[in-house]
Design a protein around this motif. Structure first.
Motif, mmCIF file in Angstrom:
data_model
loop_
_atom_site.group_PDB
_atom_site.id
_atom_site.type_symbol
_atom_site.label_atom_id
_atom_site.label_comp_id
_atom_site.label_asym_id
_atom_site.label_seq_id
_atom_site.Cartn_x
_atom_site.Cartn_y
_atom_site.Cartn_z
ATOM 1 N N GLY A 17 11.022 9.887 7.195
ATOM 2 C CA GLY A 17 10.215 10.855 7.858
ATOM 3 C C GLY A 17 9.611 11.331 7.283
ATOM 4 N N ILE A 18 8.626 10.772 6.375
ATOM 5 C CA ILE A 18 7.413 11.292 5.530
ATOM 6 C C ILE A 18 6.327 11.534 6.402
ATOM 7 C CG2 ILE A 18 5.996 10.662 3.496
ATOM 8 C CD1 ILE A 18 8.707 9.854 2.008
ATOM 9 N N ARG A 19 5.512 12.496 6.262
ATOM 10 C CA ARG A 19 4.439 12.907 6.944
ATOM 11 C C ARG A 19 3.214 11.976 6.349
ATOM 12 N NH1 ARG A 19 1.782 18.902 7.424
ATOM 13 N NH2 ARG A 19 0.262 18.321 8.821
ATOM 14 N N LYS A 20 2.583 11.428 7.261
ATOM 15 C CA LYS A 20 1.546 10.413 6.934
ATOM 16 C C LYS A 20 0.246 11.012 7.547
ATOM 17 C CE LYS A 20 3.734 7.486 9.498
ATOM 18 N NZ LYS A 20 4.164 6.331 10.329
ATOM 19 N N TYR A 21 -0.872 10.784 7.034
ATOM 20 C CA TYR A 21 -2.314 11.074 7.499
ATOM 21 C C TYR A 21 -3.055 9.692 7.807
ATOM 22 C CZ TYR A 21 -1.281 15.510 5.303
ATOM 23 O OH TYR A 21 -0.463 16.843 4.910
ATOM 24 N N GLU B 130 0.888 -1.185 -0.069
ATOM 25 C CA GLU B 130 0.001 -0.061 0.103
ATOM 26 C C GLU B 130 1.042 1.310 0.238
ATOM 27 O OE1 GLU B 130 -2.420 -0.131 3.634
ATOM 28 O OE2 GLU B 130 -3.637 -1.903 2.598
ATOM 29 N N CYS B 131 0.600 2.230 -0.830
ATOM 30 C CA CYS B 131 1.445 3.373 -0.939
ATOM 31 C C CYS B 131 0.681 4.688 -0.210
ATOM 32 C CB CYS B 131 1.719 3.715 -2.113
ATOM 33 S SG CYS B 131 2.841 2.579 -3.094
ATOM 34 N N ARG C 69 4.033 2.147 2.280
ATOM 35 C CA ARG C 69 3.624 2.737 3.560
ATOM 36 C C ARG C 69 4.440 2.232 4.691
ATOM 37 N NH1 ARG C 69 -2.556 1.143 6.104
ATOM 38 N NH2 ARG C 69 -2.016 1.678 8.227
ATOM 39 N N SER C 70 5.074 0.873 4.505
ATOM 40 C CA SER C 70 5.782 0.709 5.724
ATOM 41 C C SER C 70 7.336 1.428 5.722
ATOM 42 C CB SER C 70 6.211 -0.757 5.654
ATOM 43 O OG SER C 70 6.788 -1.244 4.429
ATOM 44 N N ALA C 71 7.572 2.040 4.521
ATOM 45 C CA ALA C 71 8.867 2.679 4.543
ATOM 46 C C ALA C 71 8.865 4.034 4.941
ATOM 47 C CB ALA C 71 9.478 2.521 3.106
ATOM 48 N N ALA C 72 7.747 4.789 5.048
ATOM 49 C CA ALA C 72 7.650 6.259 5.568
ATOM 50 C C ALA C 72 8.612 6.366 6.615
ATOM 51 C CB ALA C 72 5.983 6.661 5.733
ATOM 52 N N PRO C 73 8.589 5.697 7.731
ATOM 53 C CA PRO C 73 9.542 6.288 8.895
ATOM 54 C C PRO C 73 10.921 6.312 8.439
ATOM 55 C CG PRO C 73 8.123 4.492 9.444
ATOM 56 C CD PRO C 73 7.604 4.692 8.167
ATOM 57 N N ILE C 74 11.302 5.605 7.237
ATOM 58 C CA ILE C 74 12.727 5.817 6.858
ATOM 59 C C ILE C 74 13.258 7.207 6.438
ATOM 60 C CG2 ILE C 74 14.486 4.854 5.620
ATOM 61 C CD1 ILE C 74 13.023 2.165 5.382
ATOM 62 N N LEU D 22 -4.310 6.613 5.736
ATOM 63 C CA LEU D 22 -4.863 7.198 4.248
ATOM 64 C C LEU D 22 -3.763 6.555 3.287
ATOM 65 C CD1 LEU D 22 -6.207 10.925 5.246
ATOM 66 C CD2 LEU D 22 -7.552 8.934 4.301
ATOM 67 N N THR D 23 -4.268 5.783 2.491
ATOM 68 C CA THR D 23 -3.469 5.493 1.268
ATOM 69 C C THR D 23 -4.181 6.014 0.174
ATOM 70 O OG1 THR D 23 -4.583 3.181 1.392
ATOM 71 C CG2 THR D 23 -2.453 3.471 2.491
#
Length: 298
Positions: free
Chosen positions: A126-130, A101-102, A119-124, A171-172
């Motif tokens: 530091g990308i803002r998630k919703y 999921e992206c 989705r799982s890579a966002a913390p690497i 939110l993907t």
């Protein structure tokens, strides 16, 4: 559940444990795309990204995409190839939870996406998630307001077995905020469409958290949902092991416990303020608490 009650401000300080001032130490650098900051990258991650000069340009102050990568598709594909290459790297445990999921990354929510990331890579990066969070609650004549809480399944990739809010989800791509709220409430709690019509939008909360998985700038869109006393949640996606109906009078003890998912506390604290349970008469740190529920991101 026995625990020492922790001050609510202290809980929020534990959550908002990443300070942007750390940029000055050069241990972290902003990820820039089209002159917009979209993430924050640690020095540990930078060491790895230096091995991909065709994708990333790293200077003393910032990280950008290589100029050869133009537009949404080229950036997204190049980034995904890097992540596939890193999937088995033990330095990135978050990638063990690859979801297919992206998140679509843009300057602000709803604006034109610049690229997308697994989705799982966002913390690497530091990308803002919703995400969305739903406070499911019941009014009882004798006990007042009661909140429905869930215990996350032991098979969950993140925070297995911990107590959490009623319903929540990321939110993907491809779904609006309300569509996501309805979908998650049906999957997690078996909420019928007739009750989902009662979802009431209540703004948002945001926080900036750092964990062993990376950096988590997150904005949650919050909904309240008053439920009939006869409704009993029924999980349908295998992600919930137990349901708990908790009087609001006892909620402070629960969110102070190590048994509760720390980063879910802001949603409940926000609910307590909006429903008058927390006010300046009983919480001297109320102004600071409200500020820490809406931390600026990037």
């Amino acid at each position: 559940m026995r625990c020492e009650k922790v001050d609510l401000l202290e809980i929020l300080q534990r959550i908002n444990n990443f300070q942007p001032e750390q940029y000055s130490t050069r241990k972290f650098r902003p990820l820039i795309c089209d002159n917009i900051q979209v993430g924050t990258i640690s020095e540990e991650v930078l060491k790895v990204l230096r091995g991909y000069p065709d994708v990333f340009v790293i200077t003393d102050t910032i990280v950008t995409f290589n100029n050869k990568l133009q537009g949404f598709n080229q950036r997204s594909q190049a980034l995904n190839n890097v992540l596939l290459d890193l999937c088995l790297d033990p330095r990135f445990p978050c990638l063990k939870g690859w979801r297919d999921e992206c998140y679509q990354i843009s300057q602000t929510y709803g604006s034109t996406p610049l690229f997308q990331v697994e989705r799982s890579a966002a913390p690497i990066f530091g990308i803002r998630k919703y995400g969305v969070q739903i406070n499911g609650y019941v009014r009882d004549l004798d006990r007042g307001i009661l909140l429905w809480l869930q215990r996350r399944s032991l098979t969950k990739q993140t925070y297995p077995g911990l107590i959490d809010n009623f319903v929540g989800g990321g939110l993907t791509e491809g779904r609006s905020v309300l569509e996501t709220a309805v979908k998650e409430s049906e999957e997690e709690a078996g909420l019928p469409g007739s009750l989902a019509q009662g979802l009431t939008p209540c703004g948002s909360i945001s926080y900036l958290h750092q964990s062993e998985r990376g950096i988590h700038p997150l904005t949650e869109f919050v909904f309240d949902l008053e439920l009939p006393p006869t409704f009993i949640p029924e999980n349908r996606d295998g992600e919930v092991d137990e349901w708990i109906l908790c009087p609001l009078d006892n909620i402070h003890d629960i969110i102070s416990s190590k048994d509760f998912k720390l980063t879910s506390a802001p949603v409940i604290i926000d609910f307590m303020i909006r429903h008058g349970f927390l006010n300046i008469e009983n919480q001297r740190n109320l102004p600071l608490i409200v500020e820490m529920l809406h931390v600026p991101i990037h």
